[in-house]
Design a protein around this motif. Structure first.
Motif, PDB file in Angstrom:
ATOM      1  N   VAL A 538      43.535  54.945  38.679  1.00  0.00           N
ATOM      2  CA  VAL A 538      42.843  55.714  38.599  1.00  0.00           C
ATOM      3  C   VAL A 538      43.049  55.563  40.051  1.00  0.00           C
ATOM      4  CG1 VAL A 538      41.725  54.837  37.284  1.00  0.00           C
ATOM      5  CG2 VAL A 538      41.508  52.917  38.988  1.00  0.00           C
ATOM      6  N   HIS A 539      42.476  55.804  41.110  1.00  0.00           N
ATOM      7  CA  HIS A 539      42.175  55.414  42.126  1.00  0.00           C
ATOM      8  C   HIS A 539      41.130  55.064  42.699  1.00  0.00           C
ATOM      9  CE1 HIS A 539      41.575  57.484  46.602  1.00  0.00           C
ATOM     10  NE2 HIS A 539      43.031  57.982  46.568  1.00  0.00           N
ATOM     11  N   GLU A 540      41.814  54.408  44.182  1.00  0.00           N
ATOM     12  CA  GLU A 540      40.842  53.587  44.706  1.00  0.00           C
ATOM     13  C   GLU A 540      39.557  54.174  45.041  1.00  0.00           C
ATOM     14  OE1 GLU A 540      40.196  52.026  49.486  1.00  0.00           O
ATOM     15  OE2 GLU A 540      41.852  52.747  48.872  1.00  0.00           O
ATOM     16  N   SER A 541      39.083  55.372  45.358  1.00  0.00           N
ATOM     17  CA  SER A 541      37.773  55.932  45.621  1.00  0.00           C
ATOM     18  C   SER A 541      36.904  55.460  43.996  1.00  0.00           C
ATOM     19  CB  SER A 541      38.039  57.010  45.780  1.00  0.00           C
ATOM     20  OG  SER A 541      38.751  57.809  44.757  1.00  0.00           O
ATOM     21  N   LEU A 542      37.635  55.830  43.221  1.00  0.00           N
ATOM     22  CA  LEU A 542      36.556  56.209  41.492  1.00  0.00           C
ATOM     23  C   LEU A 542      35.974  54.117  41.263  1.00  0.00           C
ATOM     24  CD1 LEU A 542      35.600  57.263  39.358  1.00  0.00           C
ATOM     25  CD2 LEU A 542      37.631  56.728  38.310  1.00  0.00           C
ATOM     26  N   LEU A 543      37.149  53.269  42.332  1.00  0.00           N
ATOM     27  CA  LEU A 543      36.415  51.953  41.547  1.00  0.00           C
ATOM     28  C   LEU A 543      35.477  51.806  42.015  1.00  0.00           C
ATOM     29  CD1 LEU A 543      39.875  50.377  41.309  1.00  0.00           C
ATOM     30  CD2 LEU A 543      38.442  50.880  39.501  1.00  0.00           C
ATOM     31  N   SER A 544      35.495  52.224  43.962  1.00  0.00           N
ATOM     32  CA  SER A 544      34.145  52.103  44.737  1.00  0.00           C
ATOM     33  C   SER A 544      33.045  53.006  43.983  1.00  0.00           C
ATOM     34  CB  SER A 544      35.041  52.599  46.569  1.00  0.00           C
ATOM     35  OG  SER A 544      35.245  53.624  46.632  1.00  0.00           O
ATOM     36  N   LYS A 545      33.970  54.302  44.000  1.00  0.00           N
ATOM     37  CA  LYS A 545      32.481  54.801  43.127  1.00  0.00           C
ATOM     38  C   LYS A 545      31.828  54.769  41.970  1.00  0.00           C
ATOM     39  CE  LYS A 545      34.243  59.575  44.520  1.00  0.00           C
ATOM     40  NZ  LYS A 545      34.503  61.096  44.651  1.00  0.00           N
ATOM     41  N   THR A 546      31.928  53.473  41.018  1.00  0.00           N
ATOM     42  CA  THR A 546      31.448  53.048  40.717  1.00  0.00           C
ATOM     43  C   THR A 546      30.965  50.822  40.708  1.00  0.00           C
ATOM     44  OG1 THR A 546      33.547  52.789  39.533  1.00  0.00           O
ATOM     45  CG2 THR A 546      32.375  54.239  38.651  1.00  0.00           C
ATOM     46  N   GLY A 547      31.004  51.163  42.153  1.00  0.00           N
ATOM     47  CA  GLY A 547      30.866  49.816  42.103  1.00  0.00           C
ATOM     48  C   GLY A 547      31.734  48.140  42.021  1.00  0.00           C
ATOM     49  N   GLN A 548      32.521  48.833  41.419  1.00  0.00           N
ATOM     50  CA  GLN A 548      33.936  47.985  41.075  1.00  0.00           C
ATOM     51  C   GLN A 548      34.933  47.761  41.995  1.00  0.00           C
ATOM     52  OE1 GLN A 548      36.068  49.964  37.834  1.00  0.00           O
ATOM     53  NE2 GLN A 548      34.598  49.027  36.557  1.00  0.00           N
ATOM     54  N   ASP A 549      35.363  46.617  42.502  1.00  0.00           N
ATOM     55  CA  ASP A 549      35.925  46.018  43.810  1.00  0.00           C
ATOM     56  C   ASP A 549      37.161  45.977  42.894  1.00  0.00           C
ATOM     57  OD1 ASP A 549      37.138  44.177  46.247  1.00  0.00           O
ATOM     58  OD2 ASP A 549      35.086  42.518  46.245  1.00  0.00           O
ATOM     59  N   ILE A 550      38.033  47.096  44.755  1.00  0.00           N
ATOM     60  CA  ILE A 550      39.381  46.550  44.213  1.00  0.00           C
ATOM     61  C   ILE A 550      40.386  45.867  44.342  1.00  0.00           C
ATOM     62  CG2 ILE A 550      39.685  49.358  45.508  1.00  0.00           C
ATOM     63  CD1 ILE A 550      40.334  48.449  47.288  1.00  0.00           C
ATOM     64  N   LYS A 551      39.697  44.300  44.429  1.00  0.00           N
ATOM     65  CA  LYS A 551      40.455  43.538  44.543  1.00  0.00           C
ATOM     66  C   LYS A 551      40.648  42.871  43.586  1.00  0.00           C
ATOM     67  CE  LYS A 551      38.380  42.061  49.391  1.00  0.00           C
ATOM     68  NZ  LYS A 551      37.618  40.776  50.370  1.00  0.00           N
ATOM     69  N   ASN A 552      39.551  43.078  42.262  1.00  0.00           N
ATOM     70  CA  ASN A 552      39.659  42.865  41.257  1.00  0.00           C
ATOM     71  C   ASN A 552      41.676  43.727  40.429  1.00  0.00           C
ATOM     72  OD1 ASN A 552      37.932  40.718  41.255  1.00  0.00           O
ATOM     73  ND2 ASN A 552      36.447  41.928  40.892  1.00  0.00           N
ATOM     74  N   ALA A 553      41.347  45.114  41.147  1.00  0.00           N
ATOM     75  CA  ALA A 553      42.742  45.479  40.379  1.00  0.00           C
ATOM     76  C   ALA A 553      44.294  45.591  41.041  1.00  0.00           C
ATOM     77  CB  ALA A 553      42.053  47.362  40.729  1.00  0.00           C
ATOM     78  N   TYR A 554      45.405  45.355  40.119  1.00  0.00           N
ATOM     79  CA  TYR A 554      46.251  45.530  40.318  1.00  0.00           C
ATOM     80  C   TYR A 554      46.510  47.081  41.604  1.00  0.00           C
ATOM     81  CZ  TYR A 554      47.050  41.503  37.249  1.00  0.00           C
ATOM     82  OH  TYR A 554      47.014  40.517  37.029  1.00  0.00           O
ATOM     83  N   HIS A 555      47.239  46.751  42.256  1.00  0.00           N
ATOM     84  CA  HIS A 555      47.444  48.011  43.821  1.00  0.00           C
ATOM     85  C   HIS A 555      48.856  48.438  43.067  1.00  0.00           C
ATOM     86  CE1 HIS A 555      48.658  49.456  47.259  1.00  0.00           C
ATOM     87  NE2 HIS A 555      48.383  50.466  46.341  1.00  0.00           N
ATOM     88  N   ILE A 556      49.275  49.523  42.703  1.00  0.00           N
ATOM     89  CA  ILE A 556      51.122  49.768  42.226  1.00  0.00           C
ATOM     90  C   ILE A 556      51.398  50.624  43.889  1.00  0.00           C
ATOM     91  CG2 ILE A 556      52.149  51.657  40.361  1.00  0.00           C
ATOM     92  CD1 ILE A 556      49.350  51.582  39.205  1.00  0.00           C
TER      93      ILE A 556
END
Length: 830
Positions: A538-556
């Motif tokens: 997913v795009h970083e913006s979708l995580l932030s739009k739904t309140g989820q922290d990108i620090k918890n996601a693996y970056h590709i």
């Protein structure tokens, strides 16, 4: 990978018609994507000599040339001497030159593949020009359009340009994927060897292509300082370099241009063209540096440091990342190892001294660098196939000899050969029986030996045993099964006996995971939901739009697209992202669900790999509001799935009242409104998932309708708790007894607690007597004047499989339930 048939014929005889050869290549070498007839592009062009050249009387920049074509071109106007008049605008045209003449009726090669331009005799400022004298650009042999292309003096007037430069050729484009494990097949030499092999012909590499190649000691003097400093021998197992002094940079000879052009490589200058030529011939990339621009005389090989930059050939500036292999001048980066050279050391018209480099770079690091910076060069394509470091010296020695011949100059240093690899040849031992058993053949060992020796394997035969020594350019042969594949391919898969495989008629073992997914899918689809499949990224913006922290996601780092940068941490946001487009397309009320995986940074499995969370998520949306809260619509789907179909006893706990959610559920719950979300727990307190409504910010960011609800469940936990098969009960022949019960609870008792108690009380009271029961909630009510209590009413159905229940025993059961409720929850029966 494009191959030139005439280029291949330099190394082996090919007597098959082109169509048969293509069929054989497709069957035994690789799928053919395209076949290009190069000869058609140059059809009708002839070599002609400029006999006379005078200025055009009516144009300052034009010349009138009389050319001699030996009289081979028909239907063209000639003077009394048999010469043809052509008007030319090139400033370098003069008498005595041998040129490429395009007579009337011939197509200009540079336009052949686009919008073909056919020449005709036409008047230019009062003088008729019969066709044209061509420049390199018009012949598709370079970018130079300032002057005509002057041919060699060895040609005769009237000689076919196509024949003279072997352009009566066919280019065969073979799919790259077929050669993923065969780096040697990215060069004409390797393809020629394979074509000989599949024709069952013996192939012998040219004498110069040997592992111990070296320069002739021709009295050279080491007048240019050159050294190599390799800090990453694990990533660069071999780095060969040599300095050459006093080269002359100019356009390449016509023959060299034609070889590059037929493969689609643009000629640049004689030095760069030679490096490309030998890369195409041997599959080994080379690079040339301007020695005087290196200054220190040191070529360094190391990993890039944070903050460093390099400008590559073409002018693109790259911000380097740690892990990238760079070539340095001993201090700063001057090139991307295995991918592209730097602009600061590029060979140009002012270059006098050069360094030739032939190196081997780690395939994974090269691929990562090419992907990160979008530099998909011919060199990177070859290095990512795991090039053999054992051929480097042979290619360098051959390139030095060609450079001296074409660009002049003299060797000015020793060959610097920095190597860090095992030089012992790979040997594989196998038997003819082993090979025949896997191919279904009955080939004798001596025939197998011949097939392998045709492509330059060394084979020692001892009765049925083959001891195979792998050639130095092959990196894909390590085990006996590799020899099986090699013999099968060289012999021809089409010769293998067509026998149907034997199969057992015993039923296949059921895959429990797939069976459970099919069961869930059938139930949700029957309930009216639609299955979708979204990207795991997913795009970083979708995580932030739904309140989820990108620090918890693996970056590709090598994402397929800028929109797919992160692994998702839960499925719900991906489904929420599909709501607005569907409503916009006219779907007013719908439900979508997905069964897939989520990953959370920092949570690993037993093998220390990122843990995969098998999840089921469902989102329900309605454009126009309906009675009641959206939460209960999602809850109804859960009840249908868990209770009615999977038989999982569960309850609900408000998320803000749950004790310490695990990290994975805390992260998933970030997309849920806390005051309208509950945790779903099994009877043993195992967390099954969460159900609720999206946060107000998510609704706003994703343009969700107000009536939207959602849930996410743990598929693994559900599978463990689900009853294996549906339970069937016979229809009761005795009448059922129904009665409502209303209990007044303290206000702090949740519905989940009350319902759980009632199920437990009914079970304990009914079990000794064999009662069967069903429970259905009717309402929850709180009097305005009594905020300390709330009343919950249930509808209870009771039956017995052997008799009709009496009013007395039903009342007694309800009295027991009321008494237990008072003791455990301080509830009063109303």
């Amino acid at each position: 990978m494009k191959m030139s048939l005439n280029w291949v014929k330099k190394f082996t005889d090919v007597h098959l018609p082109v169509n048969e050869l293509i069929e054989k290549i497709g069957a035994q070498l690789g799928a053919v994507d395209e076949v290009i007839d190069i000869g058609k592009k140059y059809e009708g062009i002839v070599a002609a000599k400029v006999v006379e050249c005078v200025k055009h009387p009516n144009a300052d920049k034009l010349s009138i040339c009389l050319i001699d074509d030996g009289g081979v071109v028909k239907d063209v106007k000639r003077n009394e001497k048999g010469l043809v008049e052509v008007v030319c605008g090139a400033p370098n045209v003069k008498a005595g030159q041998m040129v490429a003449w395009l007579p009337p009726g011939v197509t200009v090669p540079s336009t052949f593949d686009k919008d073909p331009f056919v020449l005709e005799a036409r008047e230019l400022r009062g003088v008729v020009s019969n066709g044209m004298i061509a420049s390199a650009r018009e012949l598709a042999l370079g970018d130079d359009h300032e002057g005509i292309l002057v041919l060699g003096d060895n040609l005769k007037p009237g000689e076919s340009f196509t024949k003279a430069y072997e352009l009566d050729d066919v280019a065969i484009d073979i799919e790259n994927k077929m050669f993923t494990h065969r780096p040697d097949l990215f060069g004409m030499l390797g393809i020629a060897r394979e074509i000989a092999g599949i024709q069952h012909k013996l192939f012998k590499s040219p004498d110069w292509y040997r592992e111990d190649a070296d320069l002739n000691n021709d009295g050279r003097k080491n007048v240019l300082k050159l050294s190599v400093s390799n800090e990453v021998p694990g990533l660069v197992p071999r780095f060969c370099a040599i300095a050459i002094k006093d080269v002359k940079i100019e356009d390449s000879p016509v023959w060299l241009r034609t070889y590059l052009a037929r493969i689609g490589v643009r000629p640049i200058n004689n030095i760069v063209d030679l490096t490309n030529y030998f890369m195409l011939e041997t599959a080994q990339p080379l690079h040339a540096y301007d020695y005087d621009k290196i200054k220190t005389g040191v070529l360094g090989v190391r990993e890039a440091r944070e903050g460093e930059q390099v400008t590559v050939i073409g002018g693109k500036t790259i911000k380097l990342k740690k892990g990238t292999i760079v070539i340095t001048d001993g201090q700063k980066p001057i090139g991307l190892g295995g991918v592209m050279g730097g602009a600061d050391t590029e060979v140009d018209k002012q270059t006098k001294n050069i360094v030739l480099e032939v190196a081997t770079f780690d395939m994974n690091t090269t691929r990562r660098t090419a992907m990160e910076h979008g530099l998909f060069t011919d060199a990177a394509t070859r290095f990512t196939k795991n090039q053999s470091p054992r051929q480097n010296r042979a290619v360098l020695v051959k390139a030095v000899a060609a450079t001296k011949k074409i660009a002049g100059g003299r060797v000015a240093s020793e060959i610097v050969d920095d190597k860090h690899f095992k030089t012992t040849p790979v040997t594989v031992k196998t038997t003819a029986e082993f090979i025949n058993a896997r191919l279904g053949l009955d080939l004798p060992a001596r025939e197998m030996k011949q097939l392998l020796e045709n492509v330059e394997f060394k084979v020692e035969l001892d009765r049925d045993t083959l001891r195979v020594t792998v050639p130095f350019w092959r990196m894909d042969i390590e085990i006996a099964e590799d020899i099986v594949e090699e013999i099968g391919r060289l012999y021809g898969y089409d010769h293998l006996p067509p026998a149907l495989p034997q199969r057992s008629i015993a039923p296949a073992e059921v895959n429990e995971e797939l069976a459970f997914k099919a069961r869930v899918r059938a139930e949700l689809s029957a309930a009216g939901a639609n299955e979708v499949l979204t990207y795991s990224f997913v795009h970083e913006s979708l995580l932030s739009k739904t309140g989820q922290d990108i620090k918890n996601a693996y970056h590709i780092r090598n994402a397929l697209s800028p929109d797919l940068q992160y692994y998702r941490v839960s499925l719900t946001p991906s489904l929420l992202d599909k709501v607005h487009p569907n409503i916009k397309n006219g779907f007013d009320s719908f439900g979508v669900y997905e069964m897939n995986k989520a990953h959370i940074k920092g949570i690993l499995d037993d093998e220390k790999l990122p843990k995969e969370f098998n999840r089921l998520s469902l989102v329900l949306a309605r454009k126009k509001p309906a009675p009641g809260a959206p939460f209960y619509r999602a809850k109804r789907y859960i009840e249908y799935l868990l209770s009615h179909n999977l038989g999982i006893a569960h309850s609900y706990i408000p998320v803000d009242e749950s004790d310490g959610l695990p990290k994975e559920w805390q992260i998933a719950a970030a997309a849920y409104e806390p005051k309208r979300t509950a945790v779903i727990v099994a009877s043993d307190k195992t967390i099954l998932g969460i159900v609720g409504e999206p946060t107000p910010s998510a609704k706003n960011n994703l343009k969700l309708p107000a009536y939207t609800s959602q849930f996410e469940l743990d598929m693994d936990a559900m599978k463990l708790k689900a009853r294996p098969h549906p339970m069937y009960l016979p229809l009761n022949k005795y009448p059922e007894t129904t009665q409502d019960i209303c209990l007044r609870f303290p206000a702090d008792i949740s519905y989940a607690q009350a319902e759980s108690f009632l199920f437990k009380a009914l079970e304990n009271a009914s079990k000794p007597h064999g009662y069967q029961y069903w429970l259905k909630p009717i309402d929850i009510f709180q009097k305005p004047e009594d905020k300390a209590h709330k009343q919950i009413t249930w509808h209870i159905i009771l039956t017995h499989p052997e008799r009709t229940l009496t009013t007395e025993e039903v009342n007694k059961l309800f009295d027991i339930i009321a008494s237990d409720a008072k003791k455990e929850l301080k509830a009063e029966r109303i």
